[in-house]
Design an enzyme around this catalytic site. Structure first.
Site, mmCIF file in Angstrom:
data_model
loop_
_atom_site.group_PDB
_atom_site.id
_atom_site.type_symbol
_atom_site.label_atom_id
_atom_site.label_comp_id
_atom_site.label_asym_id
_atom_site.label_seq_id
_atom_site.Cartn_x
_atom_site.Cartn_y
_atom_site.Cartn_z
ATOM 1 N N ASP A 66 0.849 -1.187 0.000
ATOM 2 C CA ASP A 66 0.000 0.000 0.000
ATOM 3 C C ASP A 66 0.890 1.245 0.000
ATOM 4 O O ASP A 66 1.793 1.380 0.844
ATOM 5 C CB ASP A 66 -0.910 0.005 1.228
ATOM 6 C CG ASP A 66 -1.908 1.149 1.194
ATOM 7 O OD1 ASP A 66 -3.018 0.942 0.686
ATOM 8 O OD2 ASP A 66 -1.555 2.253 1.657
ATOM 9 N N ILE A 67 0.636 2.161 -0.952
ATOM 10 C CA ILE A 67 1.417 3.397 -1.040
ATOM 11 C C ILE A 67 1.084 4.285 0.157
ATOM 12 O O ILE A 67 -0.096 4.504 0.477
ATOM 13 C CB ILE A 67 1.120 4.137 -2.357
ATOM 14 C CG1 ILE A 67 1.483 3.247 -3.557
ATOM 15 C CG2 ILE A 67 1.872 5.457 -2.425
ATOM 16 C CD1 ILE A 67 1.084 3.823 -4.903
ATOM 17 N N GLU A 87 -4.661 2.501 -4.217
ATOM 18 C CA GLU A 87 -3.195 2.472 -4.166
ATOM 19 C C GLU A 87 -2.671 1.152 -3.600
ATOM 20 O O GLU A 87 -1.520 1.064 -3.156
ATOM 21 C CB GLU A 87 -2.687 3.637 -3.309
ATOM 22 C CG GLU A 87 -3.087 3.585 -1.839
ATOM 23 C CD GLU A 87 -4.433 4.236 -1.543
ATOM 24 O OE1 GLU A 87 -4.626 4.663 -0.390
ATOM 25 O OE2 GLU A 87 -5.277 4.325 -2.447
#
Length: 353
Positions: free
Chosen positions: A222-223, A265
């Site tokens: 996950d960004i 994301e």
């Protein structure tokens, strides 16, 4: 005179039977609806139809794009050891200079070795036939015989050139069909698998790992602070980051691994035939590749970004029971490890207990 006429008649019948076999083979090629079906016809039917001892096929595959598509479509390339890939014509060695037309003659290891690398017993004579589409070399069909005089340089090549042209057309058609199928399973922004395809591949890979008794690892990525990236650089900047993040993740994976965008994301990776130690090394390389190099934005300027990663391992001994349940539990553990990475400061890798 009567004996000569009978022999001529018998030869005519033999030629007719050979012609019919080859016509049937041509129709099988043309009727192939998938890459797998076409390749199986080339390797099995062609050898029988033409009385060949060895048939191999070399395809030029720049940047391994075709291999990646085939693997994403669950085509196990290890089933076809005589299907060979090179990235450029230069990898064909000296032969590339002569592949405007078929190259026939005695087998020479320096010249032909790469085309028959997977064959324990090498042929005595060979015909290397170029596959050309739209004036571009896409590969070569490699025919081998244990008889030294089967393929002589003086032989006429009209027949094998005709066969190669049909194979080249059929290859182009089935590859284009597979690409269309692949597009339907791909996230249009990042070019990696979409969620639907990841869910499908997850079950397939866990099933294969169970049959072949090896471990599999799930990564949930996950960004970090992606909303802030969108707020500061706009959605175009966010899209630029998503595309580049996907490319940087992919660069650290093997062709056999699965990468997909789960939404927003978030990304998911399945590492095949591996363990936690190796998975952590891969994850750290991914994390560093994203954290250590700013992202170039299409509208100008740069953006820094980090990623958090959760890892869950499924050893072979624990791959038992309902596959869908096993898959859900593995991804849930990876998600929990990701949450731990987020709550402990982000930009780090955590493993599920």
């Amino acid at each position: 005179m009567r004996e000569q006429l009978e022999e001529l008649l018998n030869q005519a019948h033999r030629n007719q039977r050979i012609m019919l076999r080859h016509q049937t083979f041509d129709l099988q090629l043309i009727g192939a609806s998938s890459f797998r079906e076409l390749i199986e016809n080339i390797f099995s039917t062609l050898a029988k139809t033409s009385d060949l001892d060895i048939v191999t096929l070399t395809l030029i595959d720049p940047k391994s794009n075709l291999r990646r598509i085939l693997l994403d479509l669950n085509i196990d390339l290890t089933e076809f050891p005589h299907l060979l890939f090179v990235q450029t014509e230069f990898e064909l060695g000296q032969l590339r200079q002569h592949l405007k037309r078929p190259v026939l003659g005695r087998y020479e290891d320096d010249l032909h070795g790469r085309m028959f690398a997977e064959c324990r017993t090498k042929p005595s004579s060979v015909a290397v036939v170029p596959l050309i589409r739209q004036n571009k070399l896409i590969g070569c069909l490699n025919l081998g015989s244990y008889h030294i005089n089967r393929f002589a340089p003086s032989m006429a090549t009209d027949f094998i050139e005709h066969m190669a042209s049909i194979i080249a057309i059929c290859l182009e058609n089935v590859i284009n069909n597979e690409r269309l199928t692949y597009i339907g399973l791909t996230d249009p922004l990042t070019g990696v698998s979409n969620r639907r395809h990841v869910e499908q591949r997850k079950l397939e890979e866990i099933g294969r790992a169970r049959r072949q008794q090896y471990g599999i690892v799930a990564m949930y990525l996950d960004i970090d602070f992606f909303k802030q990236i969108n707020d500061k650089h706009g959605h175009q900047g966010g899209d630029d980051v998503l595309r580049d993040v996907a490319n940087r993740i992919k660069a650290e994976l093997r062709l056999s691994d699965t990468l997909g965008r789960f939404g927003g994301e978030e990304f998911v990776v399945f590492l095949i035939n591996t363990n936690q130690q190796h998975a952590v090394q891969v994850a750290e390389r991914i994390r560093a590749s994203i954290a250590n190099k700013p992202f170039l934005l299409s509208m100008g300027g740069f953006c820094k970004c980090t990623i958090s990663i959760g890892i869950a391992t499924l050893p072979a001994v624990k791959n038992v029971g309902d596959i869908e349940g096993v898959a859900r539990e593995m991804v849930a553990r990876a998600d929990a490890a990701l949450y731990e990475a987020k709550t402990n400061g982000r930009n780090q890798v955590r493993c599920a207990g």
